[in-house]
Design an enzyme around this catalytic site. Structure first.
Site, short mmCIF file in Angstrom:
data_model
loop_
_atom_site.label_atom_id
_atom_site.label_comp_id
_atom_site.label_asym_id
_atom_site.label_seq_id
_atom_site.Cartn_x
_atom_site.Cartn_y
_atom_site.Cartn_z
N ARG A 65 0.80 -1.22 0.00
CA ARG A 65 0.00 0.00 0.00
C ARG A 65 0.83 1.27 0.00
O ARG A 65 0.60 2.18 -0.77
CB ARG A 65 -0.86 0.06 1.28
CG ARG A 65 -2.28 -0.30 1.13
CD ARG A 65 -2.76 -0.74 2.51
NE ARG A 65 -1.92 -1.83 2.94
CZ ARG A 65 -2.14 -3.10 2.59
NH1 ARG A 65 -3.18 -3.41 1.90
NH2 ARG A 65 -1.32 -4.07 2.97
N THR A 66 1.78 1.33 0.92
CA THR A 66 2.49 2.60 1.09
C THR A 66 3.26 2.96 -0.18
O THR A 66 3.18 4.07 -0.67
CB THR A 66 3.43 2.52 2.32
OG1 THR A 66 2.66 2.13 3.44
CG2 THR A 66 4.08 3.86 2.60
N LYS A 95 26.35 -2.91 -0.19
CA LYS A 95 27.80 -2.63 -0.09
C LYS A 95 28.14 -1.86 1.17
O LYS A 95 29.26 -1.42 1.36
CB LYS A 95 28.23 -1.83 -1.32
CG LYS A 95 27.89 -2.49 -2.64
CD LYS A 95 28.30 -1.59 -3.81
CE LYS A 95 27.79 -2.15 -5.13
NZ LYS A 95 27.91 -1.18 -6.22
N ARG A 116 11.46 3.83 3.17
CA ARG A 116 11.08 2.90 4.25
C ARG A 116 12.33 2.14 4.65
O ARG A 116 13.06 1.63 3.80
CB ARG A 116 10.00 1.93 3.77
CG ARG A 116 9.74 0.81 4.77
CD ARG A 116 8.50 0.03 4.46
NE ARG A 116 7.31 0.80 4.76
CZ ARG A 116 6.08 0.28 4.80
NH1 ARG A 116 5.89 -1.00 4.52
NH2 ARG A 116 5.04 1.04 5.09
N HIS A 144 5.75 6.01 11.57
CA HIS A 144 5.18 5.91 10.22
C HIS A 144 4.28 7.15 10.04
O HIS A 144 3.04 7.05 10.05
CB HIS A 144 4.38 4.62 10.10
CG HIS A 144 4.03 4.20 8.71
ND1 HIS A 144 4.12 5.03 7.61
CD2 HIS A 144 3.57 3.01 8.24
CE1 HIS A 144 3.74 4.37 6.53
NE2 HIS A 144 3.40 3.15 6.88
C1 NCD Z 1 1.81 -0.79 8.30
C2 NCD Z 1 3.32 -0.67 8.39
O1 NCD Z 1 4.02 -0.92 7.41
O2 NCD Z 1 3.76 -0.27 9.45
N1 NCD Z 1 1.37 -0.98 7.01
C3 NCD Z 1 1.17 0.11 6.21
O3 NCD Z 1 2.04 0.92 6.00
N2 NCD Z 1 -0.07 0.27 5.73
C4 NCD Z 1 1.24 -1.75 9.25
C5 NCD Z 1 1.77 -3.14 9.30
O4 NCD Z 1 2.66 -3.54 8.56
O5 NCD Z 1 1.25 -3.88 10.13
#
Ligand code: NCD
Length: 319
Positions: A65-66, A95, A116, A144
């Protein structure tokens, strides 16, 4: 290191969103209003806003999703997207390159970097050298921030307000970074009450709980679901972060914190169930068709909120 109306986190005018610390309620409202506007703009108008810009997405941890919502948001705003999925394997991280060096270099190619990473806190420091906005798309068990923004946006759209609500957060509050950021944003709104529902070993980290309380958030440990659920406006359910557990013992008691038809029946008619997704077994699919189940609408709101954040940090309104 933060962004928004505050000067915190600015370096040579660059605004980042790497933590929810330093955000203001005005930042949240500005993004929510912008998300509302962007969702109504015709496709052609939208595609002018970041035309010719390049957004880099670097994902060192899995995401569906993200990443896809960020990339879709960038593309709909007219930007180009470059990136590395599975960046641990497919980038110079392999590396031994540091995040700070990555930000410096990729910042010379792209106009913003969405990242991320598995480390909870290195991003804040690394972002301080970045020549372009850094957007935290999830950092280990830490934060997040963009998920928190779309969560609050969803609450606002669904219930018409954020202040004064009773929010129960349920599941893995220890490793669940979305809860950490969400609570840090909810503390900006007056009259919010938060009840914590979690297996014994997966409570909110103590220093975080203390800090939130010191900053004025009404935070309380919950009792049996039958007592708590009839009194909530929002039930924020989360997945157990199995990949982050240090011992299987941390799972003890987890099965009590699931939502099925019985728990659903306990919720008030106006309440909403949110979940950052992905879900595993903590929400029974039988709940999905109930109007109180807002998690799929929440995921869709993520597209518009991420558009708003990109647009604002990159000056899509012509700044
Ligand atoms: C969440 C995450 O990655 O922290 N997912 C997301 O970004 N929608 C929640 C999760 O992984 O449980």
């Amino acid at each position: 290191m933060l962004t928004g109306a505050s000067e915190t986190g600015r370096r040579g005018g660059v605004r980042h969103l790497v933590t929810t610390d330093g955000l203001t309620r005005e930042d949240v409202f500005r993004w929510m209003r912008l998300a509302q506007t962007l969702r109504t703009l015709p496709r052609g108008v939208l595609a002018q806003r970041l035309a010719g810009r390049v957004i880099a997405t670097l994902f060192y941890e899995p995401s569906t999703r993200t990443r896809l919502s960020f990339e879709s948001a960038a593309l709909k705003l007219g930007a180009h997207v470059v990136g590395a999925e599975n960046a641990v394997e497919n980038s110079s991280a392999k590396k031994g390159e540091t995040l700070a060096d990555v930000f410096r270099i990729v910042g010379a190619y792209a106009d913003a970097i969405v990242v991320r990473h598995h480390e909870p806190y290195t991003m804040v420091e690394a972002a301080s050298v970045a020549p372009v906005p850094i957007i935290n798309a999830g950092a280990g068990w830490g934060e997040h921030p963009t998920q928190a923004m779309l969560d609050v946006y969803t609450i606002w759209r669904e219930l018409g307000r954020v202040e004064g609500l009773h929010v129960a957060v349920m599941g893995d509050l220890k490793y669940g970074r979305t809860v950490h950021s969400l609570l840090n944003v909810l503390r900006l709104f007056p009259g919010i009450r938060v009840t914590l529902l979690h297996p014994p070993s997966l409570g909110l980290p103590e220093t975080m709980a203390q800090r939130l309380k010191a900053e004025g958030l009404q935070l309380q440990e919950g009792g049996p679901l039958a007592d708590v659920l009839p009194r909530v406006d929002v039930l924020y359910q989360t997945r157990i972060q199995r990949e982050r557990l240090t011992s299987q013992d941390e799972l003890d008691g987890a099965s009590q914190y699931r939502i099925g038809p019985v728990e659903l029946a306990l919720l008030p008619a106006h309440a909403r169930i949110l979940h950052p997704l992905p879900r595993v077994d903590e929400i029974d699919p039988a709940v999905d068709d109930d109007p109180r189940a807002a998690y799929f609408r929440q995921a869709e709101n993520g597209l518009y909120m991420r558009m708003a954040i990109l647009d604002d940090l990159l000056g899509g309104d012509g700044r």
